[in-house]
Scaffold this active site. Structure first.
Site, PDB file in Angstrom:
ATOM      1  N   ASP A   1      82.976 -45.993  69.103  1.00 20.54           N
ATOM      2  CA  ASP A   1      82.958 -45.084  67.975  1.00 20.54           C
ATOM      3  C   ASP A   1      82.158 -43.963  68.222  1.00 20.54           C
ATOM      4  O   ASP A   1      81.072 -44.142  69.072  1.00 20.54           O
ATOM      5  CB  ASP A   1      82.638 -46.261  66.839  1.00 20.54           C
ATOM      6  CG  ASP A   1      82.962 -45.404  65.473  1.00 20.54           C
ATOM      7  OD1 ASP A   1      83.771 -44.333  65.295  1.00 20.54           O
ATOM      8  OD2 ASP A   1      82.326 -45.502  64.611  1.00 20.54           O
ATOM      9  N   LYS A   2      82.264 -42.960  67.565  1.00 16.58           N
ATOM     10  CA  LYS A   2      81.453 -41.796  67.674  1.00 16.58           C
ATOM     11  C   LYS A   2      80.490 -41.804  66.369  1.00 16.58           C
ATOM     12  O   LYS A   2      78.963 -41.715  66.866  1.00 16.58           O
ATOM     13  CB  LYS A   2      82.122 -40.569  67.385  1.00 16.58           C
ATOM     14  CG  LYS A   2      81.433 -39.374  67.354  1.00 16.58           C
ATOM     15  CD  LYS A   2      82.037 -38.151  67.211  1.00 16.58           C
ATOM     16  CE  LYS A   2      82.357 -37.961  65.610  1.00 16.58           C
ATOM     17  NZ  LYS A   2      81.178 -37.659  64.790  1.00 16.58           N
TER      18      LYS A   2
END
Length: 947
Positions: A334-335
């Site tokens: 995920d960012k």
């Protein structure tokens, strides 16, 4: 049914409800019957007794159980008790670990707000309007009118019918970095992404500021967060590579052992031996061949790995995850909150035609502002433009910040707080200023304005979207405060540059034409343009290094986020995602990694428009997935796994939970939601992506150690098998009894096995490609060593055994007068001496061989040749002190089994003299010398790489 594609009046009509009245008691009952309750279904847990019984579902355990039963009926009870103890111990260890069942769905139910504020009507009362009341979240039904206020958690999915500056944090559900400004009077296309539906609010999201009214459209499992619970339930518990290989190996070994035992039994019967005697011989052969300690050794080795990883802030919830990390070749990350801090920070500032950089990422109090041209630290007194930028950033806001040790605690819009933090880094103090928020931020206007006064100054301060601010400006100021002509082209060029880097840009302006009364939009004209700030969810500084290390280890990093494509692509490029992935060990000289102009991005809409088969074809080429929903992540992970990849998924939000569970190893952030942590196999307590690289490194070391343990256990088992099998084929009396074999296999080499799990890293394990999922656990190099060591053990044991037994007693006919009906030999001191010698020789061979098993290709004494420019460094005896101490203990136990009277009765042994012990030690120590010669020759022939 979708509701974002319909006007809110139509939604109200569909549920037959008025905003001012709400539902009455009769309607509430109808809605509950029609649409269900606002609770999430739970998943049925596996009973504890069944988890315990599953520990016996192992081919090796089957053979051990059969051997225990046969020993009970045809031999000695003590053999049965020893074997039974091994089986029970293994089951208990496995049960303790597997009992940690996932509580993801239980935690998901707790994500809902405890109370909800709704408008309901009492049809029996005389009042015409409904009243606001607090009810349990579980009592909310479709059609309810819910009241939304700052700080509350949304109790169910709902269509907005009225908003006032409503700002909602949906990051846990959508992965969107910034809070979302909601609107109620807009209709979107049916295919709109979840994060783009500004007229909806979703269960579990948090109201950052503002207020609103909404009509509930979905409850329970039909909400977006409820759908995630279904994906969690559907996600398969994947089998780790080690589980797959152990299961595959166990089946093959079981078949081979049964074949050998049956063959020996038949040959013995044909040769004229008693069937009872051959049955017991076959049992002894099976006991010798079965690596009884293998299940325990694997469990304990992985448990040690769990302990070691915990010291590096990685909490492992499932044993198999330790080894899976070592085989991981794709990390889906995920960012927001993983590669970035999930903390908005102003990092770039353009004021008065000058560019500035702001250090100190996230909400850190420490940080400075530097003039890019001179690299000189500056403050708000530096020039007029910087002073005005500080004033606007600090005062044009409805949010607040307060110091909390080394970080700022924010209240309100994170974007506004980022500007306030930047103003503090410039040294600006709010003392003496009076601020009136006359024009609050509205999404329709995309700007806000305040009136600010102190003793000698009075301003209208304005900030907002660049396109909304520039059109209201008649001039722009330089660093000296001079008013110059506005240059839209230059401003737009600078703004575009920041936007392409994934930054959100806010423009700053002011005017000194301040009205006496409240500021209105008509007053926002002839503004002076001061500059703009670039705000980003700051990248973790260690993330770039970590991604590079992954690539050098042959591990591809893929970003999967709910954020916008441009932002995700910019962040991915800045940390190196999208570059060629080639392990260091496979890179030729003068290697230069190829890199794309931009990482390849795929949107959630595109995933929805293609089949799983089409997605399967495309996933190898995609670097970034943007604007994705939970079911997209789930599909992506599955298709990557379909290519034979070992996939790790990292995340911290509720939206990550299904993919975390589906992945071969799900890695949750420690500060993430409980749903994510319960669905994951491992939790990073420091939220640091770089810790994943260290966990992968540790996983690879554990994998190597596990292979070394398998080498040791199987070599000892094979040595015992050859010794017994050859004696039977030669027609000799058994050189070892079944009880003696169990002592050798479980106690002697069992004590030496566990310290192998503490072996440190040999060389840099991160320069090699990950082990492929379908690659054999026992490769050809390990197999060669097993055979070589087994032959040495068999030859040494049988040579000394035959020497002490003598040619006259080598054949069983000479012992018949001292044999009972079960084939056991008594009252023959020569045979007892020879059998004791064989017992000690085989045991000592195995004790010395543990040092050989520490590495496949590293010497204990000197550096082996590798190539003209490098060498394989040796591993000294003292590098694993625990193993050395345990070896001494094992030697002492073996001596005790022969020299102490109690053990003489248990193992049918007799004491040896000094000369006999010297001969045993001299012969058995030769296995170290001969294996060292083997390693040297193998290094010359194969030029193996470090391991």
């Amino acid at each position: 049914m979708s509701w974002h594609d319909k006007p809110f009046e139509e939604v109200l009509a569909a549920f037959n409800v008025r905003p001012d009245k709400g539902l009455d008691a009769h309607q509430v009952k109808e809605m509950k019957e029609k649409y269900g309750e606002n609770i999430y279904l739970t998943q049925k847990q596996t009973p504890a007794w069944l988890i315990f019984l599953e520990q016996f579902n192992n081919p090796i355990i089957y053979i051990l159980i059969a051997a225990a039963i046969l020993n009970y009926f045809f031999s000695d009870l003590k053999d049965t008790l020893v074997i039974g103890g091994v089986i029970i111990l293994n089951a208990i260890l496995g049960y303790v670990q597997e009992q940690r069942a996932s509580d993801a769905l239980k935690t998901l139910r707790q994500m809902a707000a405890p109370l909800a504020r709704v408008i309901r009507w009492n049809s029996q009362a005389s009042i015409r309007e409904g009243t606001q009341q607090f009810i349990q979240t579980s009592e909310v039904v479709c059609g309810d009118i819910i009241v939304l206020e700052s700080g509350m958690r949304v109790p169910a999915d709902a269509r907005l019918i009225d908003v006032h500056s409503l700002l909602v944090d949906e990051s846990l559900l959508t992965g969107e970095s910034f809070s979302i400004t909601k609107k109620h009077d807009i209709v979107y296309e049916t295919s709109s992404d979840l994060a783009d539906r500004l007229n909806m609010v979703y269960s579990g999201s948090i109201i950052q500021k503002g207020r609103g009214l909404a009509v509930v459209t979905a409850v329970g499992n039909n909400t977006e967060i409820g759908k995630i619970s279904k994906y969690i339930a559907e996600a398969e518990d994947t089998i780790s590579p080690i589980q797959y290989q152990i299961e595959k190996f166990g089946k093959g070994l079981s078949i081979a052992i049964l074949f050998c035992v049956l063959a020996i039994f038949v040959i013995g019967i044909i040769g004229g031996n008693q069937w009872v005697e051959m049955l017991m011989t076959s049992v002894a052969l099976a006991v010798s061949a079965i690596p009884e300690g293998l299940p325990i050794a694997v469990t304990i080795t992985l448990s040690i790995g769990v302990y070691q990883m915990a010291k590096h802030n990685a909490v492992v919830k499932k044993l198999s995850a330790v080894e899976t990390l070592g085989s991981t070749n794709i990390i889906c990350t995920d960012k927001t909150g993983t590669l970035t801090r999930n903390q908005m920070a102003a990092t770039e500032l353009f004021a008065g035609f000058e560019e500035y950089h702001i250090s100190g990422g996230g909400y850190a109090i420490k940080g400075e502002v530097f003039d890019k041209a001179t690299n000189k630290q500056v403050n708000y007194d530096y020039n007029k433009a910087l002073e005005l930028a500080s004033i606007i950033g600090a005062l044009c806001t409805e949010s607040s910040i307060s110091e909390n040790e080394d970080n700022w605690k924010i209240t309100g819009d994170p974007t506004e707080c980022a500007l306030m933090i930047a103003a503090n880094k410039l040294g600006f103090k709010r003392n003496g200023w009076e601020v009136y928020v006359d024009i609050p931020f509205e999404s329709e206007n995309q700007l806000m304005a305040v009136k600010a006064k102190n003793k000698d100054k009075s301003y209208i301060l304005v900030k907002g979207a660049p396109e909304k601010i520039i059109t209201r400006c008649s001039n722009m100021i330089d660093s000296a405060g001079n008013h110059l002509e506005v240059k839209p082209e230059e401003i737009t060029r600078e703004i575009t540059s920041l936007s392409e880097r994934g930054l959100r840009v806010l423009s700053l302006a002011y005017t000194e034409n301040v009205p006496e009364d409240k500021v209105v939009f008509e007053d926002l004209k002839d503004l002076s343009f001061v500059g703009f700030a670039g705000i980003e969810d700051s990248v973790r500084p260690e993330a770039t290094i970590a991604v590079q290390e992954c690539h050098e280890a042959g591990v591809k990093v893929v970003m999967i986020t709910g954020d916008h494509a441009q932002t995700a692509q910019a962040v991915a490029k800045s940390i190196g995602i999208g570059r060629e992935v080639v392990a260091l060990s496979q890179r030729p000289e003068n290697y230069v990694a190829s890199s794309k102009d931009k990482p390849v991005v795929m949107l959630g809409k595109e995933i929805d428009s293609i089949t799983d088969e089409e997605l399967f074809e495309r996933v190898p080429d995609i670097d970034v997935y943007a604007r994705v929903a939970p079911h997209h992540k789930f599909r992506i992970v599955r298709q990557l796994q379909a290519h034979g990849n070992v996939v790790s998924m990292t995340g911290d939000g509720v939206n990550d939970a299904p993919a975390l569970k589906q992945a071969d190893i799900g890695v949750a952030m420690g500060s993430g939601t409980d749903v994510a942590k319960d669905s994951a196999h491992m939790v990073l307590m420091d939220d640091n992506f770089a810790s994943i690289v260290q966990a992968v490194r540790r996983g690879r070391v554990i994998l190597h150690n596990l292979q070394h343990i398998l080498l040791y256990i199987l070599a000892t088992s094979f040595g015992g098998l050859l010794t017994i099998a050859c004696s039977v084929l030669l027609g000799w009396p058994l050189p070892l009894l079944a009880t003696q074999l169990l002592w050798v296999n479980m106690v002697t080499d069992g004590t030496s096995t566990i310290p192998l799990a503490f072996e440190s890293q040999h060389g840099n394990v991160m320069v090699f490609s990950p082990r492929k999922k379908n690659s054999p656990l026992i490769n050809k190099f390990i197999l060669y060593r097993i055979v070589f060591a087994g032959i040495l053990m068999m030859l040494g044991t049988l040579i000394l055994y035959s020497f002490y037994l003598g040619p006259d007693l080598l054949y069983k006919t000479a012992l018949q007068v001292n044999t009972d009906s079960f084939g056991n030999h008594f009252n023959n001191p020569i045979y007892s001496k020879a059998q004791t010698i064989a017992f000690c020789v085989l045991a000592f061979f195995q004790i010395w061989n543990v040092q050989n098993s520490r590495s496949l290709d590293r010497s204990l004494f000197f550096n082996l040749p590798y190539s003209r420019k490098s060498k394989i460094n040796r591993i000294g005896f003292m590098q694993n002190k625990i193993l050395l101490l345990v070896m001494i203990l094992a030697l002492a136990l073996q001596v005790a089994a022969v020299q102490l009277p109690f053990f003489n009765l248990v193992f049918d042994t007799i004491p040896l003299n000094f000369t006999e012990w010297f001969l045993v030690i001299s012969v058995t120590f030769s296995i170290i010398i001969l294996v060292e010669i083997y390693k040297f020759i193998a290094a010359l022939i194969n030029k193996p790489k470090t391991a």
